[in-house]
Scaffold this active site. Sequence first.
Site, PDB file in Angstrom:
ATOM      1  N   HIS A   1       0.914  -1.286   0.039  1.00 27.01           N
ATOM      2  CA  HIS A   1      -0.064  -0.105   0.011  1.00 27.01           C
ATOM      3  C   HIS A   1       0.722   1.331   0.016  1.00 27.01           C
ATOM      4  CE1 HIS A   1       0.103  -0.319   4.658  1.00 27.01           C
ATOM      5  NE2 HIS A   1       0.039   1.068   4.510  1.00 27.01           N
TER       6      HIS A   1
ATOM      7  N   ASP B   1       1.431  -7.724   2.352  1.00 24.79           N
ATOM      8  CA  ASP B   1       1.446  -6.252   2.082  1.00 24.79           C
ATOM      9  C   ASP B   1       2.711  -5.910   1.773  1.00 24.79           C
ATOM     10  OD1 ASP B   1       0.994  -3.801   1.677  1.00 24.79           O
ATOM     11  OD2 ASP B   1      -0.113  -3.529   3.600  1.00 24.79           O
TER      12      ASP B   1
ATOM     13  N   SER C   1       4.108   2.096   8.375  1.00 22.35           N
ATOM     14  CA  SER C   1       3.918   1.185   7.167  1.00 22.35           C
ATOM     15  C   SER C   1       5.074   0.824   6.493  1.00 22.35           C
ATOM     16  CB  SER C   1       2.944   1.758   6.195  1.00 22.35           C
ATOM     17  OG  SER C   1       1.663   1.159   7.089  1.00 22.35           O
TER      18      SER C   1
HETATM   19  N1  ARG Z   1      -4.649   0.244   7.702  1.00 20.52           N
HETATM   20  C1  ARG Z   1      -3.202   0.064   7.089  1.00 20.52           C
HETATM   21  C2  ARG Z   1      -2.750   1.571   7.077  1.00 20.52           C
HETATM   22  O1  ARG Z   1      -2.987   2.379   7.888  1.00 20.52           O
HETATM   23  C3  ARG Z   1      -3.413  -0.408   5.879  1.00 20.52           C
HETATM   24  C4  ARG Z   1      -3.810   0.508   4.886  1.00 20.52           C
HETATM   25  C5  ARG Z   1      -4.015  -0.347   3.269  1.00 20.52           C
HETATM   26  N2  ARG Z   1      -4.782  -1.222   3.213  1.00 20.52           N
HETATM   27  C6  ARG Z   1      -6.145  -0.903   2.635  1.00 20.52           C
HETATM   28  N3  ARG Z   1      -6.854  -2.038   2.644  1.00 20.52           N
HETATM   29  N4  ARG Z   1      -6.514   0.317   2.602  1.00 20.52           N
HETATM   30  O2  ARG Z   1      -2.361   2.316   6.223  1.00 20.52           O
HETATM   31  N1  GLU Z   2      -1.117   1.171   7.759  1.00 18.96           N
HETATM   32  C1  GLU Z   2      -0.353   2.114   8.462  1.00 18.96           C
HETATM   33  C2  GLU Z   2       0.472   3.198   7.530  1.00 18.96           C
HETATM   34  O1  GLU Z   2       0.366   3.224   6.616  1.00 18.96           O
HETATM   35  C3  GLU Z   2       0.384   1.579   9.613  1.00 18.96           C
HETATM   36  C4  GLU Z   2      -0.582   1.085  10.356  1.00 18.96           C
HETATM   37  C5  GLU Z   2      -0.779   1.995  11.559  1.00 18.96           C
HETATM   38  O2  GLU Z   2      -1.541   2.963  11.309  1.00 18.96           O
HETATM   39  O3  GLU Z   2      -0.303   1.643  12.602  1.00 18.96           O
HETATM   40  O4  GLU Z   2       1.459   3.630   8.099  1.00 18.96           O
END
Ligand code: ARG
Ligand code: GLU
Length: 720
Positions: free
Chosen positions: A85, A221, A651
């Site tokens: 991502h 990921d 991330s």
């Molecule tokens: N929650 C994770 C973050 O904050 C992963 C986001 C990417 N994945 C998604 N399905 N949108 O960035």
């Molecule tokens: N998916 C998050 C990011 O893009 C990391 C997850 C979080 O927020 O801890 O940095």
Amino acid sequence: MKRYFLLLVITVSFIAKGFADEGMWLPQLLATLNEKEMKKMGMKINASDIYNISKGSLKDAIVSFGGFCTAEVISDKGLLLTNHHCGFDAIQNHSSIEHNYIRDGFWAYNNGQELTNPGLFATFIISIDEITKQVLNGVTPAMAEKERQSIIDKNINEFKKTVKKESYQDIIIKPFFDGNKYFLFVTETYKDVRLVGAPPSSIGNFGKDSDNWMWPRHTGDFSMFRIYAGKDNKPADYSPDNVPYKPKRSLNISLDGMKEGDFTMVFGFPGKTMEYLPSSAVEQTMKVSDPAKIGIREKALDVLNVFMRKDEKIKIQYAAKYASIENAYKKWKGEILGLKISDAVNKKKELEGSFEKLVLSQPAMNVAYVDLLKKLQQAYTDIEPYGFARDYYNEITTKIELFTIASNANGLVSAFNKDQAAYKKALPETLEKLDALFAEYNPAVDQKLFEVLMEMYVKDQQPGNVSPLLKKMLAENGNDFATLAKSLYAKTAFTDPVKLKNLLNGIGTNGTDPVTNDDASALVNDVVKTYITNISPRLNELQANINQLQRLYMQAQMDVFTQKVFYPDANSTLRLTYGNVKGYGARDAVKYDYYTYLDGVMEKYKPGDYEFDVPQKLIDLYNKKDFGPYGVNGKQPVCFIAANHTTGGNSGSPALDAYGNLVGLNFDRVWEGTMSDINYDKNICRNIMVDIRYVLFIIDKYAGAKNIISELKLVSKKKK
Ligand code: ARG
Ligand code: GLU
């Protein structure tokens, strides 16, 4: 009196203990603040192996990836590992219906096949130093915010001139602890960063939005890039003559995996946390701010969903936008839940109770900090309606892209009204921005967003905060939002890139009227103007007051709770967090294990599904149990969790074992624990990492990219 004393002792020890997993620590302070505890928790290396300015250390393998994620160097040819991502924008930019790298993945089997990404960069941290004295010289507590800031700016400018650095280095100076401390970072930024590999989305984003922020998780990921440097190994703009970067340090990769209780560290660039707020602020986040933003995003997502599910082109165009709107939306929902189950407001109130008692017991502190919490509470009450208006304005005007388009057009008009030169300079920049926007734009989608979100803008807000021109236009359209949206989008030239370009190019000869006479220009102007007149001035005043009080409260907490070791809130600077691998109890009778396996991918598999499809080749590998050296006991590990304190921006951060070897890649947190940005709870907060052996299995067995595997340094402590 006795009871009172006992209470003090209890609260103080409660505060001093139990911070093992909480905290995002500055790497140069680990030796003094954390090393002892880290070793007790299982670390086998020294703080000086993590941060060292006189020889290569782990920090030299960590980069800020594009300013929004983290990545790490994993070969001596500048190979970078980050999340799928995080690389998604690059993957999407290279994708088309013919070459759909989002759907099919992408692999460079030699350097020549790697893809360039203008604008993408990787920043190394060379050194970190505290410069609070220099920055705050001449600043007094009683100063108004504006005056204070202007002295600080002046000090920083002066100080910058004295910093010794190489010509290819930059310096960044940032406030910490709400402005009570300042640190200087010397950095090196590489601007030629090429895409090397990415799995298909059905692996890299397996489970998509349903699984996002959730455990158990089964997502691979990851994506890979390579840093290129000039022939001298120094940062250089893109050139075909650039060569793979030779790092001071790259990470070794361990194939040993993690067991419950094992020590882990996550090293990266966490974006923003607010751990030291008063209870009144936490309550406002839960009850006003998060719900407002969630409500708007829910409506926007409903609109996008309908279009994306029935049109493949729209699905590609809006994929990144959808994911980013959904991501914060779901996080805020989890945050409210987590703040509730961790009883955050009451915990803060308890802390405030002991704070006030300790303050009262010491005359000197009493003078400085008495009434501070009351003042903060009043300040949050005062700002509430303005904060709500700000959230509505920010959320809505960024979701409807006609606002972005019109703001760009209006910006060009202002430039022209200033002078010809400003217009000439701004024109190509604006056209470039609009080109990028239109590549991912569909007017029918935007019209529907306008219809749905402007209804919220009008109905949920105090009438005085609604643009008068919008009210007038609405009345002219039978007070019906669909009719208004239809007529506006039919009339405006702004949703057509060709017409819009002609208008903007023509300002020089035809003047600005053809642009400003467009309804979209006028409407957006009026919405902006309404906000700038009715909301901004008072909001800024109230916010400045809060900033000042919060800075004092931060200092006060450090003065009062002397036994506690404080870490600064995240601010996109390099931090290390550490904790142990472990499961968690999510709710009554629900306890989660800490590892997932490929078996779980197959359990979730739904053929042809938008979120849970699995590529045939992965199914075949699974059926043959063809995991190579990456499996254990006939199973392929996929993801694991630990009590590391992470946030957005982490991330792509490496998960390291006790020896500093790479064992995983951080990419998320568990649903119940996303409130760790405001209130970390060691019983619930877990970060989610993809096991490095799954990453290697996909590169090697799934993609057959042996060229990548052969660059890596794989290590194992286990006897074979
Ligand atoms: N929650 C994770 C973050 O904050 C992963 C986001 C990417 N994945 C998604 N399905 N949108 O960035
Ligand atoms: N998916 C998050 C990011 O893009 C990391 C997850 C979080 O927020 O801890 O940095």
